[in-house]
Design a protein around this motif. Structure first.
Motif, PDB file in Angstrom:
ATOM      1  N   ASP A 233      14.147  23.503  -1.615  1.00  0.00           N
ATOM      2  CA  ASP A 233      13.118  23.054  -1.452  1.00  0.00           C
ATOM      3  C   ASP A 233      13.052  20.845  -0.325  1.00  0.00           C
ATOM      4  OD1 ASP A 233      10.670  21.086  -2.402  1.00  0.00           O
ATOM      5  OD2 ASP A 233      11.460  20.545  -3.948  1.00  0.00           O
ATOM      6  N   ARG A 234      13.139  21.252   0.870  1.00  0.00           N
ATOM      7  CA  ARG A 234      13.249  20.315   1.270  1.00  0.00           C
ATOM      8  C   ARG A 234      12.317  19.635   2.190  1.00  0.00           C
ATOM      9  NH1 ARG A 234      19.205  20.119   2.094  1.00  0.00           N
ATOM     10  NH2 ARG A 234      19.948  21.809   1.151  1.00  0.00           N
ATOM     11  N   ALA A 235      10.778  19.847   1.795  1.00  0.00           N
ATOM     12  CA  ALA A 235      10.373  19.373   2.822  1.00  0.00           C
ATOM     13  C   ALA A 235       9.224  18.615   2.124  1.00  0.00           C
ATOM     14  CB  ALA A 235       9.399  20.788   3.611  1.00  0.00           C
ATOM     15  N   TYR A 236       8.212  17.806   1.668  1.00  0.00           N
ATOM     16  CA  TYR A 236       7.662  17.508   1.547  1.00  0.00           C
ATOM     17  C   TYR A 236       6.476  16.778   1.943  1.00  0.00           C
ATOM     18  CZ  TYR A 236      11.919  16.499  -0.246  1.00  0.00           C
ATOM     19  OH  TYR A 236      13.562  17.422  -1.325  1.00  0.00           O
ATOM     20  N   VAL A 237       4.929  16.458   1.521  1.00  0.00           N
ATOM     21  CA  VAL A 237       3.719  16.445   2.005  1.00  0.00           C
ATOM     22  C   VAL A 237       3.583  14.995   2.626  1.00  0.00           C
ATOM     23  CG1 VAL A 237       2.301  18.704   1.758  1.00  0.00           C
ATOM     24  CG2 VAL A 237       2.573  16.246   0.151  1.00  0.00           C
ATOM     25  N   ASP A 238       4.815  14.832   2.846  1.00  0.00           N
ATOM     26  CA  ASP A 238       4.677  13.047   3.182  1.00  0.00           C
ATOM     27  C   ASP A 238       5.114  12.114   4.780  1.00  0.00           C
ATOM     28  OD1 ASP A 238       4.755  10.185   2.771  1.00  0.00           O
ATOM     29  OD2 ASP A 238       6.959   9.288   1.656  1.00  0.00           O
ATOM     30  N   ARG A 239       4.066  11.237   5.361  1.00  0.00           N
ATOM     31  CA  ARG A 239       4.102  11.291   6.583  1.00  0.00           C
ATOM     32  C   ARG A 239       4.327   9.633   6.286  1.00  0.00           C
ATOM     33  NH1 ARG A 239       1.355  15.499   5.230  1.00  0.00           N
ATOM     34  NH2 ARG A 239       2.109  16.787   6.455  1.00  0.00           N
ATOM     35  N   ALA A 240       5.789   8.986   7.027  1.00  0.00           N
ATOM     36  CA  ALA A 240       5.309   7.869   6.747  1.00  0.00           C
ATOM     37  C   ALA A 240       6.645   6.801   8.135  1.00  0.00           C
ATOM     38  CB  ALA A 240       6.593   7.386   5.857  1.00  0.00           C
ATOM     39  N   PHE A 241       5.689   5.291   7.827  1.00  0.00           N
ATOM     40  CA  PHE A 241       6.111   4.624   8.646  1.00  0.00           C
ATOM     41  C   PHE A 241       8.591   4.341   9.003  1.00  0.00           C
ATOM     42  CE2 PHE A 241       2.322   2.771   8.650  1.00  0.00           C
ATOM     43  CZ  PHE A 241       1.967   2.934  10.287  1.00  0.00           C
ATOM     44  N   SER A 242       8.415   4.505  10.123  1.00  0.00           N
ATOM     45  CA  SER A 242      10.160   4.257  10.313  1.00  0.00           C
ATOM     46  C   SER A 242      10.538   3.433  10.205  1.00  0.00           C
ATOM     47  CB  SER A 242      10.785   5.421  10.777  1.00  0.00           C
ATOM     48  OG  SER A 242      12.075   5.771  10.885  1.00  0.00           O
ATOM     49  N   GLY A 243      11.170   1.982   9.602  1.00  0.00           N
ATOM     50  CA  GLY A 243      10.914   0.808  10.563  1.00  0.00           C
ATOM     51  C   GLY A 243      10.091   0.179  10.504  1.00  0.00           C
ATOM     52  N   ASP A 244      10.079  -0.906  10.814  1.00  0.00           N
ATOM     53  CA  ASP A 244       9.268  -1.613  11.961  1.00  0.00           C
ATOM     54  C   ASP A 244       8.783  -1.956  12.781  1.00  0.00           C
ATOM     55  OD1 ASP A 244       9.903  -4.233   8.909  1.00  0.00           O
ATOM     56  OD2 ASP A 244      11.141  -4.493  10.294  1.00  0.00           O
ATOM     57  N   LEU A 245       6.915  -2.785  12.777  1.00  0.00           N
ATOM     58  CA  LEU A 245       6.230  -2.989  14.119  1.00  0.00           C
ATOM     59  C   LEU A 245       7.342  -3.355  14.933  1.00  0.00           C
ATOM     60  CD1 LEU A 245       2.640  -3.747  13.046  1.00  0.00           C
ATOM     61  CD2 LEU A 245       3.406  -1.992  15.146  1.00  0.00           C
ATOM     62  N   THR A 246       7.544  -3.125  16.452  1.00  0.00           N
ATOM     63  CA  THR A 246       7.820  -4.011  17.471  1.00  0.00           C
ATOM     64  C   THR A 246       7.306  -5.613  17.283  1.00  0.00           C
ATOM     65  OG1 THR A 246       6.106  -3.243  19.066  1.00  0.00           O
ATOM     66  CG2 THR A 246       8.908  -2.573  18.845  1.00  0.00           C
ATOM     67  N   SER A 247       7.596  -6.759  17.615  1.00  0.00           N
ATOM     68  CA  SER A 247       7.167  -8.074  17.663  1.00  0.00           C
ATOM     69  C   SER A 247       5.767  -8.137  18.421  1.00  0.00           C
ATOM     70  CB  SER A 247       7.332  -8.487  18.077  1.00  0.00           C
ATOM     71  OG  SER A 247       7.301  -9.881  17.990  1.00  0.00           O
ATOM     72  N   PRO A 248       4.472  -8.481  18.354  1.00  0.00           N
ATOM     73  CA  PRO A 248       3.521  -8.566  20.027  1.00  0.00           C
ATOM     74  C   PRO A 248       3.764 -10.126  20.590  1.00  0.00           C
ATOM     75  CG  PRO A 248       3.169  -9.690  17.794  1.00  0.00           C
ATOM     76  CD  PRO A 248       4.103  -9.101  17.058  1.00  0.00           C
ATOM     77  N   LEU A 249       5.334 -10.453  19.773  1.00  0.00           N
ATOM     78  CA  LEU A 249       5.339 -11.577  21.030  1.00  0.00           C
ATOM     79  C   LEU A 249       6.871 -10.962  21.935  1.00  0.00           C
ATOM     80  CD1 LEU A 249       5.008 -14.102  18.481  1.00  0.00           C
ATOM     81  CD2 LEU A 249       3.115 -14.170  20.191  1.00  0.00           C
ATOM     82  N   ALA A 250       7.458 -10.017  21.438  1.00  0.00           N
ATOM     83  CA  ALA A 250       8.597  -9.816  22.463  1.00  0.00           C
ATOM     84  C   ALA A 250       8.581 -10.342  23.697  1.00  0.00           C
ATOM     85  CB  ALA A 250       9.085  -7.842  22.075  1.00  0.00           C
TER      86      ALA A 250
END
Length: 437
Positions: A233-250
């Motif tokens: 049992d190693r798979a789950y119905v989850d899709r998630a963000f991984s980390g932050d958005l990059t900055s719009p001011l980068a």
């Protein structure tokens, strides 16, 4: 191309050297907060740390909304953050290293090693499952990430507590061998045997390594304990963000509003990773994006939706987490001229992944809680490359080295002060650097 004025800060000694990026130590003294839960909770147990509060400047505290699951009186030094791991299963991880809850050294001795951070659950009542053999415990872990890699003699260990209140080792990172990939999260699944099916069951993560700084780091995420599971049992119905958005001011996280102009020189396309914890590789998701000025609530982008198919999955064979490819969010054509009427602006982004995430295994665990991230970016009277949370220290590999930091200007301006964090990453006293402006 026109020549732009710039400001450079120089740490001066005169010779050539190599720039080094090092882990750092927080100088703050605020401890974690919260109250341990006294009564045993029931199954399921799940925490991906995505709703734990974060604070600036690396203050190592827990979010109050996840506190009831963790025993604060027994836990020590674990840091919930979104920047120290690489491509985690979901937003935020729990990081273990050689700093205590206040960001101080456990022992100010370069040779000191031993028990460092630990994370202990509150009691969980498993007494009603005395004849059940389908209770399993799983989690994801990574060695190093964006922090210093552990050495071969270091380890992260999982313990279960039996009915005699003895801590029994269940798993160790040493089981994975001496080689670690600092970019990969690996999932472990372990059975909960009958010896642990009592009304005060606890589990504990314990790290072992250097006790004199943010070294030998481990990251833990997506902890799940429940019945009616198997070792596969190693798979789950989850899709998630991984980390932050990059900055719009980068590359900046903040710029002076007086330096901002209408040709969008300081506006950069944003991007973010999305992880797929399912074993389905053609499941469509939709990303929704909002960008607004919180001062006057001007909306620049709203309901920017784009569909994706997750071409990479969580493979039961490799038990390694893979990321879906997500195209950047294009901001080049957006009209930001209205912002120049203010002396201060806070841009707020909100991004959501709409993937029909549901409740884990039909339980009350709502996997949709890690589907939205909101972040603020300031345009006022200062430049900043960082977001207020320091992850690394920059320096040279010799005492006579020099480091320069450059900020470019659209028009002449006045410098009034400089804020610099000089982290203490070694308990051995060293001479302070010379700062020349």
């Amino acid at each position: 191309m026109k020549a732009l004025p710039y400001i450079a800060f120089l740490f001066v000694h005169f010779t050539y050297a190599q720039l080094q990026v090092r882990p750092l130590k927080s100088e703050h003294t605020q401890a974690r907060y919260g109250v341990a839960q006294s009564e045993a909770s029931m199954l399921p147990f799940w925490d991906d740390f995505s709703i734990s509060n974060q604070s600036v400047d690396s203050i190592r505290i827990w979010g109050s909304d996840t506190m009831p699951q963790w025993d604060i009186s027994l836990s020590s030094g674990v840091f919930v953050n979104s920047t120290l791991a690489i491509n985690p299963p979901s937003y935020n991880v729990a990081t273990f290293d050689g700093l205590d809850a206040n960001g101080d050294f456990y022992v100010a001795d370069n040779a000191a090693t031993g028990e460092a951070d630990q994370l202990v659950s509150c009691p969980i009542d498993l007494s009603g499952f005395a004849n059940v053999d389908n209770i399993f415990f799983s989690f994801f872990w990574q060695a190093g990430g964006n922090v210093e890699m552990p050495e071969e003699s270091d380890s992260l260990v999982l313990f279960f507590q039996n009915s005699n209140l003895d801590w029994i080792q269940i798993w160790s990172s040493a089981d994975a061998g001496p080689e670690f990939d600092e970019t990969v999260f690996t999932q472990e699944v372990r059975p909960v045997s009958t010896a642990f099916l009592h009304d005060q069951f606890r589990f504990r993560f314990q790290s072992y390594g250097d006790l004199d700084g943010p070294f030998d780091a481990w990251h833990v995420d997506w902890i799940y304990l429940n019945k009616d599971r198997t070792s596969f049992d190693r798979a789950y119905v989850d899709r998630a963000f991984s980390g932050d958005l990059t900055s719009p001011l980068a590359p900046f996280k903040a710029v002076p509003i007086a330096q901002f102009n209408t040709d969008n020189r300081f506006i950069t396309n944003q991007q973010i990773g999305i992880s797929n914890l399912d074993d389905v590789d053609d499941y469509p998701i939709v990303v929704s994006y909002l960008l607004r000025n919180t001062i006057d609530n001007t909306v620049f982008v709203n309901d920017f939706e784009r569909g994706y198919f997750l071409l990479e999955t969580l493979s039961p064979d490799t038990v390694q987490l893979l990321l879906a490819d997500v195209a950047p969010i294009d901001l080049a054509a957006i009209d930001f001229s209205s912002m120049t009427a203010f002396d201060s602006v806070v841009l707020q982004t909100e991004i959501s992944v709409k993937s029909n995430d549901g409740f884990l295994d039909g339980t009350q665990v709502n996997l949709a809680i890690n589907d939205t991230i909101r972040q603020n970016y300031t345009l006022h009277d200062y430049y900043a490359f960082d977001d207020g949370t320091a992850e690394f220290a920059a320096g040279t590999n010799i005492r006579t080295g020099q480091v320069a930091v450059r900020y470019w200007l659209e028009q002449p301006d006045t410098l009034t002060h400089v804020d610099i964090n000089f982290p203490n990453i070694s308990p051995i006293l060293q001479s302070a650097p010379t700062l020349t402006l």
